[in-house]
Scaffold this active site. Structure first.
Site, PDB file in Angstrom:
ATOM      1  N   GLU A 259     -40.903  15.484  36.819  1.00 40.69           N
ATOM      2  CA  GLU A 259     -39.515  15.377  37.290  1.00 40.69           C
ATOM      3  C   GLU A 259     -39.501  14.539  38.555  1.00 40.69           C
ATOM      4  OE1 GLU A 259     -37.799  19.144  38.394  1.00 40.69           O
ATOM      5  OE2 GLU A 259     -38.140  20.039  36.428  1.00 40.69           O
ATOM      6  N   GLU A 312     -25.247  19.155  34.688  1.00 42.49           N
ATOM      7  CA  GLU A 312     -25.198  20.450  33.997  1.00 42.49           C
ATOM      8  C   GLU A 312     -24.328  21.412  34.793  1.00 42.49           C
ATOM      9  OE1 GLU A 312     -29.345  21.631  32.678  1.00 42.49           O
ATOM     10  OE2 GLU A 312     -29.767  19.651  33.499  1.00 42.49           O
TER      11      GLU A 312
END
Ligand SMILES: *[C@@H]1O[C@H](CO)[C@@H](O)[C@H](O)[C@H]1NC(C)=O
Length: 361
Positions: A259, A312
């Site tokens: 990430e 999100e």
């Protein structure tokens, strides 16, 4: 003539795509939203509109695994932290593989199974103690089930580091190094699998170092022990991890980036803006595509997964948590991150024109 130039352009675009793909630009496909598109639409979008050739997910969601079957996009899956104990036993590890992997393999190309998520950062003592045994046992379970093309690793936050500056003095926390990371690196070397880390220049933001963090021109960081200069924080963090691995005798093991990214909105902090997020991700993609490596790892390439595909809306925590995405849930780009096919800025209105031109080719 238009046709001639189109024919000349096409191989160039393909080459450009290959150059990026060869260095493995991937994306984290998180699903903590109540307005996200169905997995099949996501797979189709990534395949047709972007240069992303791999995704990473935080579970073994069967709908997602099914959606990417035959897509040419590989999937990295994650065994949740709660499964670590079961994965230390060969019978339950084989059962896990039979349930979560076999129904989808090999139609869906699965590159890695990550055992847990940042376990050293978030896990309890039993999870940490079980981590390397679980990785070894899962690897054996895959072989026992006849699967030889899926590698086993796990992603670490940089909380595993005791020190990172200067990069050559990067070291792991001694307790982790001895009990977990040393044995893990031994396993990763044996199985030719990368150590995966989640470096976030964003979390080092202090208002003054923004150019260094965003790959913009800056004064740089000089490492007096190696006499190397750093022009960006990403390279500095990667070399700190490399130095820590080297100090344990594992400098030859590859590093993958599980990430990294930059949020486009946050609350009460000037680090976040669409411009900063765009700078970071665009420059990162360009930097990786050069294949230059870092000062201590020249010419080495790093398989990298940007965080994240979508904003999100159900991620808990500060506003920034809900704004890491390159795309809105309706596939509108939050900004042009440089991963759209043919380098075009994709928006729903644009796509009609754009598609018809592609068909013309
Ligand atoms: C890196 O690649 C360049 C260009 O191919 C080459 O000249 C150089 O020797 C390489 N460096 C290392 C350390 O492999």
């Amino acid at each position: 003539m238009a046709t001639t130039s189109a024919f000349l352009l096409l191989p160039l675009l393909l080459l450009l795509h290959l150059a990026i793909a060869a260095h493995g630009i991937g994306i984290n496909y998180g699903t903590l939203g109540d307005n996200l598109p169905p997995p099949a639409a996501v797979a189709n979008f990534l395949k047709t509109k972007t240069t992303i050739d791999r995704v990473k997910i935080y579970d073994v969601n069967p709908d997602i695994l099914r959606a990417f079957a035959g897509s040419g996009i590989s999937v990295t899956v994650t065994a949740p932290n709660g499964d670590i104990a079961a994965l230390t036993k060969i019978d339950s590890a084989r059962q896990w593989v039979a349930t979560h992997i076999k129904p989808f393999h090999p139609q869906t190309k699965i590159n890695y199974i990550l055992v847990g998520s940042e376990v050293l950062h978030w896990g309890d003592t039993n999870m940490i103690r079980g981590l390397v045994p679980a990785m070894r046992t899962l690897h054996s379970a895959l072989l026992a089930e006849g699967i030889t093309d899926i590698k086993v690793t796990t992603a670490h936050s940089l909380a595993i580091m005791r020190s990172s500056i200067p990069p050559s003095m990067g070291r792991f926390r001694p307790g982790y190094a001895k009990h977990v990371l040393g044995p893990m690196l031994k396993f990763l070397r044996e199985t030719r699998t990368p150590l995966m880390v989640n470096p976030y220049p964003y979390f080092g933001y202090n208002g003054k170092n923004v150019n260094f963090l965003l790959f913009r021109p800056n004064r740089g960081l000089y490492d007096r022990y190696t006499k190397r200069s750093y022009t960006n924080q990403f390279d500095a963090l990667m070399d700190a991890v490399h130095s820590a691995m080297n100090a344990l005798g594992y400098g030859d093991v590859d590093i993958a980036v599980g990430e990294t990214g930059w949020p486009s909105v946050c609350d009460g902090w000037d680090a976040c803006s669409v411009a900063n997020a765009q700078s970071f991700n665009r420059e990162l993609v360009k930097h990786l595509a050069t294949g230059k490596g870092t000062p201590l790892m020249p010419n080495r390439s790093f398989e990298t997964y940007i965080f994240a595909l979508f904003n999100e809306n159900q991620k808990p925590g500060p506003i920034a948590e809900r704004n890491w995405g390159l795309f809105q849930p309706d596939f509108t780009p939050v900004y042009d991150s440089g991963i759209l096919r043919n380098g075009q800025f994709f928006s729903p209105r644009w796509s009609t024109i754009h598609n018809s031109r592609c068909t013309g080719l």
